[in-house]
Write an enzyme that holds these catalytic residues in place. Structure first.
Site: not given
Length: 146
Positions: A8-9, A49, A73, A127, A137
């Site tokens: 994740d970024g 990302e 995501d 999320h 995250d």
């Protein structure tokens, strides 16, 4: 055999005055390879990302992993690397409207690091309670705070 990793970024204040971006790579509970890093250079969510996936692939190669599944995501990242990149290369890194691809350097680096390893991309809804994604995250946010 495929090995899974979540990436994740994030970028706090993305597109505003003082953005701060970070990346997270999550291999599993208590894994020493889990990482939270500050993103250097241009501070954007999309760069973060891309770079998170890049770091995960670097780590996988260090561990001699041959088959890697990256859960992210970021549909943007997946589309860049699985749908758009080949046409961008053919058009000299121009979009269909003739504009320069914004994240060209990052995507070229990602494309390069993918050589010699099989990478499968899987989208997960952000999320939504997926543990690996939630942990990646958290790591990305920790990196942005560094």
């Amino acid at each position: 055999e495929w090995v899974s990793v979540y990436t994740d970024g994030c970028c706090h204040d993305n597109g505003r005055g003082d953005p701060r971006a970070g990346i997270g790579v999550y291999w599993g509970p208590g894994n020493e390879r889990n990482l939270a890093e500050k993103l250097y250079g241009r501070q954007t969510n999309n760069r973060a990302e891309i770079y998170a996936a890049h770091r995960a692939i670097e780590q996988a190669k260090e561990m001699n992993i041959q088959n890697l599944v990256i859960f992210t995501d970021s549909q943007f990242l997946i589309s860049c690397i699985t749908k758009w990149i080949q046409n961008w290369k053919k058009r000299g890194w121009k979009t269909t409207s003739g504009k320069a691809v914004i994240n060209r350097e990052e995507l070229e680096n990602l494309d390069s690091v993918m050589q010699g390893i099989n990478v499968r991309w899987e989208h997960v809804k952000g999320h939504s309670g997926v543990e690996g994604n939630e942990m990646a995250d958290q790591l990305a946010n920790e990196g942005a705070r560094k």
